[in-house]
Structures are given as structure tokens and as C-alpha cells.
Design a protein around this motif. Sequence first.
Motif, PDB file in Angstrom:
ATOM      1  N   HIS A   1      -7.091  39.104  83.072  1.00  0.00           N
ATOM      2  CA  HIS A   1      -7.285  38.893  81.637  1.00  0.00           C
ATOM      3  C   HIS A   1      -5.980  39.110  80.878  1.00  0.00           C
ATOM      4  O   HIS A   1      -5.666  38.364  79.950  1.00  0.00           O
ATOM      5  CB  HIS A   1      -8.375  39.807  81.074  1.00  0.00           C
ATOM      6  CG  HIS A   1      -9.757  39.357  81.384  1.00  0.00           C
ATOM      7  ND1 HIS A   1     -10.380  38.335  80.702  1.00  0.00           N
ATOM      8  CD2 HIS A   1     -10.645  39.779  82.314  1.00  0.00           C
ATOM      9  CE1 HIS A   1     -11.583  38.147  81.192  1.00  0.00           C
ATOM     10  NE2 HIS A   1     -11.775  39.007  82.174  1.00  0.00           N
ATOM     11  N   LEU A   2      -5.228  40.122  81.286  1.00  0.00           N
ATOM     12  CA  LEU A   2      -3.937  40.374  80.635  1.00  0.00           C
ATOM     13  C   LEU A   2      -2.980  39.210  80.847  1.00  0.00           C
ATOM     14  O   LEU A   2      -2.301  38.788  79.914  1.00  0.00           O
ATOM     15  CB  LEU A   2      -3.309  41.667  81.174  1.00  0.00           C
ATOM     16  CG  LEU A   2      -3.903  42.974  80.679  1.00  0.00           C
ATOM     17  CD1 LEU A   2      -3.175  44.148  81.323  1.00  0.00           C
ATOM     18  CD2 LEU A   2      -3.819  43.075  79.164  1.00  0.00           C
ATOM     19  N   VAL A   3      -2.932  38.698  82.068  1.00  0.00           N
ATOM     20  CA  VAL A   3      -2.050  37.562  82.372  1.00  0.00           C
ATOM     21  C   VAL A   3      -2.453  36.362  81.521  1.00  0.00           C
ATOM     22  O   VAL A   3      -1.593  35.685  80.935  1.00  0.00           O
ATOM     23  CB  VAL A   3      -2.087  37.229  83.881  1.00  0.00           C
ATOM     24  CG1 VAL A   3      -1.428  35.889  84.164  1.00  0.00           C
ATOM     25  CG2 VAL A   3      -1.425  38.335  84.685  1.00  0.00           C
ATOM     26  N   ASP A   4      -3.747  36.088  81.436  1.00  0.00           N
ATOM     27  CA  ASP A   4      -4.230  34.972  80.618  1.00  0.00           C
ATOM     28  C   ASP A   4      -3.848  35.162  79.153  1.00  0.00           C
ATOM     29  O   ASP A   4      -3.425  34.227  78.479  1.00  0.00           O
ATOM     30  CB  ASP A   4      -5.751  34.815  80.728  1.00  0.00           C
ATOM     31  CG  ASP A   4      -6.190  34.315  82.096  1.00  0.00           C
ATOM     32  OD1 ASP A   4      -5.327  33.820  82.860  1.00  0.00           O
ATOM     33  OD2 ASP A   4      -7.395  34.429  82.404  1.00  0.00           O
ATOM     34  N   THR A   5      -3.988  36.374  78.649  1.00  0.00           N
ATOM     35  CA  THR A   5      -3.666  36.664  77.245  1.00  0.00           C
ATOM     36  C   THR A   5      -2.170  36.509  76.996  1.00  0.00           C
ATOM     37  O   THR A   5      -1.758  35.914  75.995  1.00  0.00           O
ATOM     38  CB  THR A   5      -4.125  38.086  76.872  1.00  0.00           C
ATOM     39  OG1 THR A   5      -5.530  38.191  77.107  1.00  0.00           O
ATOM     40  CG2 THR A   5      -3.814  38.414  75.423  1.00  0.00           C
ATOM     41  N   ILE A   6      -1.358  37.008  77.916  1.00  0.00           N
ATOM     42  CA  ILE A   6       0.099  36.881  77.772  1.00  0.00           C
ATOM     43  C   ILE A   6       0.509  35.414  77.793  1.00  0.00           C
ATOM     44  O   ILE A   6       1.343  34.973  76.990  1.00  0.00           O
ATOM     45  CB  ILE A   6       0.820  37.690  78.876  1.00  0.00           C
ATOM     46  CG1 ILE A   6       0.637  39.188  78.612  1.00  0.00           C
ATOM     47  CG2 ILE A   6       2.294  37.318  78.957  1.00  0.00           C
ATOM     48  CD1 ILE A   6       1.059  40.076  79.761  1.00  0.00           C
ATOM     49  N   THR A   7      -0.080  34.642  78.695  1.00  0.00           N
ATOM     50  CA  THR A   7       0.213  33.201  78.778  1.00  0.00           C
ATOM     51  C   THR A   7      -0.148  32.510  77.470  1.00  0.00           C
ATOM     52  O   THR A   7       0.621  31.696  76.946  1.00  0.00           O
ATOM     53  CB  THR A   7      -0.550  32.562  79.960  1.00  0.00           C
ATOM     54  OG1 THR A   7      -0.171  33.230  81.163  1.00  0.00           O
ATOM     55  CG2 THR A   7      -0.260  31.078  80.064  1.00  0.00           C
ATOM     56  N   MET A   8      -1.311  32.838  76.925  1.00  0.00           N
ATOM     57  CA  MET A   8      -1.754  32.239  75.668  1.00  0.00           C
ATOM     58  C   MET A   8      -0.802  32.624  74.528  1.00  0.00           C
ATOM     59  O   MET A   8      -0.430  31.789  73.708  1.00  0.00           O
ATOM     60  CB  MET A   8      -3.184  32.699  75.342  1.00  0.00           C
ATOM     61  CG  MET A   8      -3.768  32.030  74.113  1.00  0.00           C
ATOM     62  SD  MET A   8      -5.498  32.462  73.846  1.00  0.00           S
ATOM     63  CE  MET A   8      -5.405  34.215  73.585  1.00  0.00           C
ATOM     64  N   LEU A   9      -0.379  33.890  74.491  1.00  0.00           N
ATOM     65  CA  LEU A   9       0.551  34.330  73.444  1.00  0.00           C
ATOM     66  C   LEU A   9       1.900  33.635  73.578  1.00  0.00           C
ATOM     67  O   LEU A   9       2.510  33.256  72.575  1.00  0.00           O
ATOM     68  CB  LEU A   9       0.732  35.848  73.500  1.00  0.00           C
ATOM     69  CG  LEU A   9      -0.428  36.677  72.975  1.00  0.00           C
ATOM     70  CD1 LEU A   9      -0.193  38.157  73.250  1.00  0.00           C
ATOM     71  CD2 LEU A   9      -0.628  36.441  71.487  1.00  0.00           C
ATOM     72  N   ASP A  10       2.368  33.462  74.818  1.00  0.00           N
ATOM     73  CA  ASP A  10       3.634  32.773  75.040  1.00  0.00           C
ATOM     74  C   ASP A  10       3.557  31.325  74.538  1.00  0.00           C
ATOM     75  O   ASP A  10       4.489  30.837  73.890  1.00  0.00           O
ATOM     76  CB  ASP A  10       4.005  32.783  76.523  1.00  0.00           C
ATOM     77  CG  ASP A  10       4.516  34.140  76.971  1.00  0.00           C
ATOM     78  OD1 ASP A  10       4.847  34.977  76.108  1.00  0.00           O
ATOM     79  OD2 ASP A  10       4.555  34.364  78.219  1.00  0.00           O
TER      80      ASP A  10
END
Length: 108
Positions: free
Chosen positions: A94-103
Motif C-alpha cells: 500500500h505504501l509503494v502504491d501511495t508513493i507511486t501515485m504521489l510521484d
Amino acid sequence: MNLEMQRFKAEFFKALAHPLRIRILELLSEGDKNVNELQSLIGSEGSAVSQQLTVLRSKNIVSGTKDGNKVVYSLKDPMIIELLAVARHIFNNHLVDTITMLDKFNDD
């Protein structure tokens, strides 16, 4: 039978649905501990730890064995360790997905 299993799972996950209970399970995954040890490691009042251990015992997630005047707690099933690891893995995803979305958002 399917409904019975769904009820079991729901009750099982309800028993895990508290941050202090999760922390207790994480500590017990490292080895058996009594209430005083858990309280010291968690930095919480003994009554709070005892209350959460009562919930975990009532759902057969942990067991307690008398050792003199203390009760030593342990995980009832070592699969709990794997369950906690899977939950950590899901959280990381979930963190990886959130970071990707923020990027992507920042790139726009």
C-alpha cells in the motif's frame, strides 16, 4: 460450513482489531513473556495489557501457563507469525502504491 468459517474469520479478525493486541502478538512472536515483561516492552499500563491478553485468550489466540505467581503467555499457533508478516507485506504494498501515485501527481 462456509458460514461457520466466515463467522470464525470475522471473530478472529475482530480479536486482532486493536493496535495493542497486535503489538502483544508481535512481542510474543519473539518468545513467551509474562504481563510484566509485555508491559515493560510496550510502555503501557499493566491493566491495559491484561485486558488485551484476556481478549486474545478468549479467542484462543494466546495461551497462558502458570509459572509460580506469574502467567507466561505464548502464541497458541505459530501461524500468527506468518499472518503478521503477510499484514506487514500488504502494508508495504500500500505504501509503494501511495508513493507511486504521489510521484505521478508531482510529475503532473
